[in-house]
Design an enzyme around this catalytic site. Structure first.
Site, PDB file in Angstrom:
ATOM      1  N   SER A 158      -5.897   0.475  -0.907  1.00 18.25           N
ATOM      2  CA  SER A 158      -5.541   0.495   0.490  1.00 18.25           C
ATOM      3  C   SER A 158      -6.065   2.031   1.011  1.00 18.25           C
ATOM      4  CB  SER A 158      -3.816   0.457   0.901  1.00 18.25           C
ATOM      5  OG  SER A 158      -3.693   0.601   2.284  1.00 18.25           O
ATOM      6  N   TYR A 171       4.944   2.862  -0.856  1.00 20.26           N
ATOM      7  CA  TYR A 171       3.713   2.047  -0.726  1.00 20.26           C
ATOM      8  C   TYR A 171       2.460   2.739  -0.952  1.00 20.26           C
ATOM      9  CZ  TYR A 171       0.392  -1.425   1.098  1.00 20.26           C
ATOM     10  OH  TYR A 171      -0.786  -2.346   1.200  1.00 20.26           O
TER      11      TYR A 171
END
Ligand SMILES: NC(=O)c1ccc[n+]([C@@H]2O[C@H](COP(=O)([O-])OP(=O)(O)OC[C@H]3O[C@@H](n4cnc5c(N)ncnc54)[C@H](O)[C@@H]3O)[C@@H](O)[C@H]2O)c1
Length: 274
Positions: A158, A171
């Site tokens: 990501s 995350y």
């Protein structure tokens, strides 16, 4: 026909990748925690003339993955390509505000969470889903690849792996670990001919982030507005934007490419904002 195992393939991004790979002649093992979601994607693929089977598997449980592998080996053969798509964020690993201010420590609003309120269980859930949930399927399915040719692994990292995003330390840290692991494993598997790469998607509207980035009428939230302002191409990604890079990294056309993490982000990671 090469067999691609895709975890989280009942979801939006990896469901799209599953359908695209099937159109390009791969047979697909559609793995998801939700059997119905996996079956729905497999049904779509088969209806369009491709070959796919849905399997239930939990990327956090080795026994569940091993059971899926046994069924896949019988029904589709051994795995040639693994896409580690299962992942995501959770409110338990998220702070309420981007920045800590002194007065936040006195805020008693229900659900208001500062850095000091994050609990280890919530952080572990997010960290495990993304990192351990990449490592375990790799352990199980890459065994099929040893001794074969043209095998590869594609992880999903990501943007926040390059620079952490505000509010989501778990995350961000987990995806940084996924990128790091991609490089580590590319080196480790280099002598057995298994390539390991990753996509780093920018911002795609999916069920996990839709309510964070848009209101119910489709208008952008302040966070959505900030993201679009920081994305030189001025839009969110569409799941289809991930297809060409995935096909390239799965194909022998990229036979000398291993250990890369490719941003697909409309320029987000290249832009300083100035
Ligand atoms: N949407 C974005 O903007 C974005 C950006 C960067 C990276 N990603 C990553 O892309 C991947 C796919 O995300 P998405 O947006 O399509 O999300 P999604 O929620 O649509 O798909 C995730 C899928 O994973 C499955 N899953 C969850 N836990 C699982 C488990 N323990 N075992 C097996 N399957 C499990 C879910 O059932 C779901 O079908 C994730 O790794 C996500 O972190 C998404």
């Amino acid at each position: 026909m090469k067999t691609v195992v895709i975890t989280g393939a009942g979801g939006i991004l990896c469901g799209t990748l599953a359908k695209a790979l099937a159109q390009h002649g791969y047979q697909i093992a559609v793995l998801d925690l939700k059997k119905e979601a996996a079956d729905a994607i497999a049904t779509e693929i088969n209806a369009a003339g491709g070959k796919a089977i849905g399997f239930v598997a939990n990327v956090l449980e080795k026994e569940s993955l091993e059971a899926a592998r046994k069924q896949i080996n019988v029904q589709l053969g051994t795995c040639d390509i693994l896409i580690n798509g299962a992942g995501g964020n959770h409110p338990l690993g998220t702070t309420s505000q981007s920045f800590l201010h002194e007065e936040d420590l006195l805020n008693t609003t229900e659900g208001f969470k500062t850095f000091f309120d994050l609990d280890a269980e919530g952080i572990s859930f997010v960290f495990n889903l993304n990192f351990i949930g990449t490592l375990l399927p790799t352990q199980i399915f890459s065994r099929d690849m040893i001794g074969k040719k043209e095998c590869s692994i594609l992880n999903i990292s990501s943007m926040n792996a390059f620079t952490p995003l505000t509010k989501i330390p778990a995350y961000s840290g987990a995806k940084a670990a996924v990128s790091n692991f991609t490089q580590w494993l590319a080196v480790h598997f280099s002598k057995v001919g298994i390539r390991v790469n990753a996509l780093a998607p920018g911002f795609f509207l999916t069920d996990q982030n839709r309510s964070l980035l848009t209101h119910s009428d489709g208008a952008l939230t302040p966070r959505g507005t900030t993201i679009i302002a920081q994305t030189p191409m001025g839009r969110f990604g569409e799941p289809e934007d991930l297809i060409s890079t995935t096909l390239y990294l799965c194909d022998p056309a990229s036979s000398f490419v291993t250990g890369v993490v490719i941003p697909i982000d409309g320029g987000f990671s290249a832009y300083s904002g100035v």
